[in-house]
Design an enzyme around this catalytic site. Structure first.
Site, short mmCIF file in Angstrom:
data_model
loop_
_atom_site.label_atom_id
_atom_site.label_comp_id
_atom_site.label_asym_id
_atom_site.label_seq_id
_atom_site.Cartn_x
_atom_site.Cartn_y
_atom_site.Cartn_z
N GLN A 134 -4.93 -12.68 -6.52
CA GLN A 134 -4.15 -12.34 -5.32
C GLN A 134 -4.88 -12.82 -4.07
OE1 GLN A 134 -3.53 -8.15 -4.89
NE2 GLN A 134 -2.26 -8.32 -3.07
N GLU A 253 1.84 -2.16 -5.63
CA GLU A 253 0.40 -2.02 -5.87
C GLU A 253 -0.07 -0.59 -5.62
OE1 GLU A 253 -3.82 -4.19 -4.65
OE2 GLU A 253 -2.02 -4.57 -3.46
#
Length: 400
Positions: A134, A253
């Site tokens: 990420q 998340e």
């Protein structure tokens, strides 16, 4: 409120538990097993084979559509999956799970915003054929995600990307990175951000490992020098429309697998309790000290709050609701609780526990490592200050 799982979910529990009993060797479940092999080829090879085996046996992406490599199950089955994986101490999660970022963050985002072509990548994410990292954080931008400086200038059918990303989980293993880049003017803030998929083998990409306090090098620093990324198939959503995509990913998340976290953190607290039983403090076992017992009780109570939050999240998802800023409450709770458990472990071990050459340090290196490692994990998904701001603004309606 009925907190029992459905008969269908319980049947799945028996199925996955049988597979985990066969696929996760007893040695893997010993605290410190993976720490002793941190960064080794052996660790990578073992986890790659295990991820592939999990996919081949139908235990990856259980709540994803069948045609995209999943099992087509509901959120309740996914919760049982996460619970059993954590119970077996399987190599999953943000530190050990090679497919974690792809399956937990990118996958759900592509299911919502991806094109048909992009969704065809999903089976490869589940199987571990492509390991994703990420690329959100940048040097000097801190928690101001909209202050990113990595630019992407259109040149024909490609975006030419120049800039840096940092604190990137799984960077040392990553084949590709999902990132935010600025395609609008420098001052465009949220309006000029694009969500982009970047192949890390492209010319102009350099990845450097970052060694943390714990000694691990699972984070990375990426340098992007005029990297040409084809627009077709790699822009998720619209050019300049990446902020909406990023907000959705961040909400995913912050509320990712709270029931799995509950079981995982319960294991960590059990490890601390075991250390408190065998470690002397002021001439008696640490477990006998009232202050230690009180802190254990507080951690245990907070873990039960996390379990209740997990059930609430599961209920909302089952109704098709987006938890939104409610996810920030869960994130604040799990990050605070995990830090409290890690700090308690360090206090139980005392000075000897901080020295690997001391008897206590030899037995409890995993507690010492965790005490240092969790500080970085608390920042993942946004700092506590960011979460409190979201709660104050979106849930409580407080003025800025």
């Amino acid at each position: 409120m009925d907190l029992r799982y459905s008969p269908e979910a319980e049947r799945f529990r028996k199925e996955i538990r049988r597979w985990l009993d066969e696929s996760v060797p007893p040695a893997w479940r010993v605290p410190g097993f993976w720490l002793e092999r941190d960064g080794t080829t052996e660790s990578l090879d073992l986890r790659r084979r295990w991820e592939r085996d999990r996919f081949d046996n139908g235990f990856a992406g259980v709540d994803w559509p069948v045609e995209l490599g999943g099992r087509g199950a509901g959120h309740e089955t996914r919760a049982v999956h996460d619970e059993e994986m954590a119970r077996a101490r399987a190599p999953i999660g943000p530190y050990l799970g090679l497919t974690y970022l792809g399956t937990t963050l990118l996958g759900p985002t592509l299911l919502r915003y991806g094109t048909a072509e992009q969704k065809r990548r999903l089976p490869g994410i589940l199987s571990g054929d492509t390991i994703w990292c990420q690329g959100f954080s940048e040097p000097e931008s801190g928690s101001d995600l909209a202050g990113l400086r990595t630019t992407a200038v259109r040149d024909g059918d490609a975006l030419v990307v120049t800039g840096q990303k940092i604190w990137t989980s799984m960077a040392r293993y990553g084949d590709a990175m999902f990132a935010l880049v600025r395609t609008g003017p420098p001052d465009s803030r949220h309006r000029g951000i694009t969500f982009l998929l970047i192949d890390l083998t492209l010319p102009g990409v350099e990845v450097r490992p970052i060694r943390q306090l714990s000694g691990s090098c699972d984070l990375g620093h990426e340098f992007l020098d005029a990297v040409r990324v084809p627009i077709e198939g790699n822009v998720v959503g619209e050019i300049d429309g990446g902020w909406e995509v990023a907000r959705y990913l961040l909400s995913v998340e912050r509320q990712a697998s709270p029931i799995g976290q509950y079981v995982e953190f319960l294991h960590e607290l059990d490890d601390v309790i075991a250390a408190a039983r065998r470690t002397a403090k002021d001439g008696r076992p640490a477990i006998e000290h009232p202050s230690i017992r009180a802190r254990i009780a507080r951690c245990r109570a907070d873990l039960e709050l996390l379990r209740v939050r997990a059930y609430d999240t599961m209920t909302r998802l089952g109704r098709g609701e987006d938890p939104g800023s409610e996810a920030s409450v869960t994130k604040l709770l799990w990050s605070r609780t995990r830090l409290a458990i890690a700090d308690l472990g360090a206090d139980v071990l005392g000075v000897d526990g901080q020295r690997s050459s001391a008897p206590a340090g030899e037995r409890a290196g995993h507690l010492r490592w965790r005490h240092l490692q969790v500080r970085g994990q608390r920042i993942a998904g946004g700092t506590a200050q960011i979460q409190r701001t979201l709660v104050a603004r979106d849930l409580l309606g407080l003025p800025r």
